[in-house]
Design an enzyme around this catalytic site. Structure first.
Site, PDB file in Angstrom:
ATOM      1  N   HIS A   1       0.801  -1.221   0.000  1.00 35.28           N
ATOM      2  CA  HIS A   1       0.000   0.000   0.000  1.00 35.28           C
ATOM      3  C   HIS A   1       0.835   1.274   0.000  1.00 35.28           C
ATOM      4  CE1 HIS A   1      -3.876  -1.938   0.389  1.00 35.28           C
ATOM      5  NE2 HIS A   1      -3.436  -2.673   1.383  1.00 35.28           N
TER       6      HIS A   1
ATOM      7  N   ARG B   1     -11.234  -4.241   9.338  1.00 37.53           N
ATOM      8  CA  ARG B   1     -10.343  -4.178   8.170  1.00 37.53           C
ATOM      9  C   ARG B   1      -8.874  -4.165   8.613  1.00 37.53           C
ATOM     10  NH1 ARG B   1      -9.770  -6.194   3.611  1.00 37.53           N
ATOM     11  NH2 ARG B   1      -7.903  -6.758   4.714  1.00 37.53           N
TER      12      ARG B   1
ATOM     13  N   CYS C   1      -5.981  -6.962   7.915  1.00 39.97           N
ATOM     14  CA  CYS C   1      -4.696  -6.652   7.271  1.00 39.97           C
ATOM     15  C   CYS C   1      -3.559  -7.290   8.053  1.00 39.97           C
ATOM     16  CB  CYS C   1      -4.485  -5.139   7.185  1.00 39.97           C
ATOM     17  SG  CYS C   1      -5.333  -4.387   5.780  1.00 39.97           S
TER      18      CYS C   1
END
Lengths: 271, 103
Positions: free
Chosen positions: A184, A228, A232
């Site tokens: 990311h 979330r 991750c």
């Protein structure tokens, strides 16, 4: 021999070309589907349940969150609370995101035990109902629909959470020696067909925070930003953080800070 | 006790567009739980919609429909101010009726 290599190279170019075209088409198709679904997002069903819970007198102390919980905009006020968090709460002496703050209110104001909330904080794939905390977060988030992200970056404590989150995103560890930034931290990365946002850019960070809490069509479950983050960590093969921990708030602060000034559309829908 | 539906109804041209969100598990009866036991089927069987006191939809659905289903209808002949009454009954006899007004 040379001719053959040239030919192979040409084939390779043609192949990657069509693969990216397919990815683009698939994305465009999915965006259409999502736009259609956003008009009647099942997340609204969870908003309704969350609103009931927010106003109901609950817990050992028999008080409602509407009468006791200050999300930073005044007791009981949910308008704009989601887009103006994470923020610093003097009574808890901590920077908190909305989910963590609601958990704090439930334990401090309503008298619930943290362990009971943390036992099952997220909806599992086989659960018919989302936990209360998820419904509450969805309701609160609905009060920030179509408002701009406005996390108070001028607050030194919030800035500190942001910087810590930024450092965490760059921290490489685990069996894969991955950091958040491995996937990311740059533009144009993807996992299989899924494009990955670059969380260090305003556009990428927006994609990271937009649509949470979100209704996941796979399995039909409602999930929050906290979930979330936990997932991750799991995908990175890191130990998963404790529920509602400062570490998760810091990461959310990092993303929200980068997304500041852009529009939040309310609880979303995910594939 | 079933959870409430969310109904939105508004005039689009000469037809009323009705959107309904239902809160239901819609279990197919094909899944097994963590212990390996079959999760019993539990799904909405019949749906009716009345607009302005007139029955416009009388339908049956089954286990092929997803959890928390969404339905959309375009209903001709309706006008603003008409009452929309939606009702569903599932295979366990559980039911729910909600209403909205065409905007």
């Amino acid at each position: 021999m040379k001719k053959r290599i040239v030919l192979l190279a040409a084939v390779a170019v043609a192949w990657t070309g069509s693969a990216s075209a397919q990815t683009k088409d698939a994305n465009a198709e999915f965006e259409k589907f999502r736009a259609e679904m956003e008009e009647s997002n099942p997340a609204e069903l969870f908003e309704v349940k969350g609103e009931e819970l927010w106003k109901a007198k609950r817990g050992p102390k028999k008080v409602s969150l509407a009468d006791s919980c200050d999300l930073g905009q005044g007791v009981g006020k949910i308008e704009g609370a989601y887009v103006k968090a994470p923020r610093y709460f003097a009574d808890a002496d901590a920077v908190m995101d909305i989910e963590r703050r609601i958990v704090w209110c439930m334990t401090e104001k309503q008298g619930f035990k943290f362990e009971d909330i943390a036992k099952k904080p997220f909806q599992g794939a086989n659960d018919n109902n989302a936990p209360d905390i998820t419904n509450l977060v969805t309701y609160v988030a609905s009060g920030s629909r179509n408002m701009e992200f406005d996390m108070p970056m001028h607050d030194a404590k919030v800035r500190d959470a942001f910087e810590t989150g930024k450092a965490m995103a760059a921290y490489r560890a685990g069996p894969y020696d991955f950091s958040c930034n491995t996937c990311h931290g740059a533009d144009g990365k993807r996992i299989r067909m899924q494009n990955l946002p670059n969380l260090s850019s305003p556009e990428g960070a927006l994609r990271g925070v937009l649509g949470w809490p979100g209704y996941r069509m796979t399995g039909g479950v409602m999930l929050t930003s906290q979930w979330r983050m936990n997932d991750c960590f799991r995908q990175q093969r890191f130990p998963e953080p404790k529920y509602a921990s400062q570490a998760v708030t810091n990461l959310i602060a990092y993303m929200t800070g980068n997304a500041n000034g852009q529009m939040y559309k309310g609880p979303g829908i995910k594939r | 006790m079933a959870d409430p539906m969310k109904i939105r109804a508004s005039m689009k041209g000469d037809a009323a567009e009705v959107r309904i969100l239902m809160s239901h598990a819609m279990e197919t009866g094909q899944r097994k739980d963590a212990a390996g036991n079959t999760v019993p089927a539990h799904f909405i069987q019949t749906i009716t919609i009345d607009v302005g006191g007139k029955r416009v939809v009388d339908g049956q659905i089954g286990t092929a429909v997803a959890r928390n289903p969404v339905f959309g209808f375009k209903i001709k002949g309706a006008k603003a101010g008409d009452k929309v009454v939606v009702n569903w009954v599932d295979n366990k006899g559980d039911k729910r009726t909600d209403e909205a007004t065409v905007a």
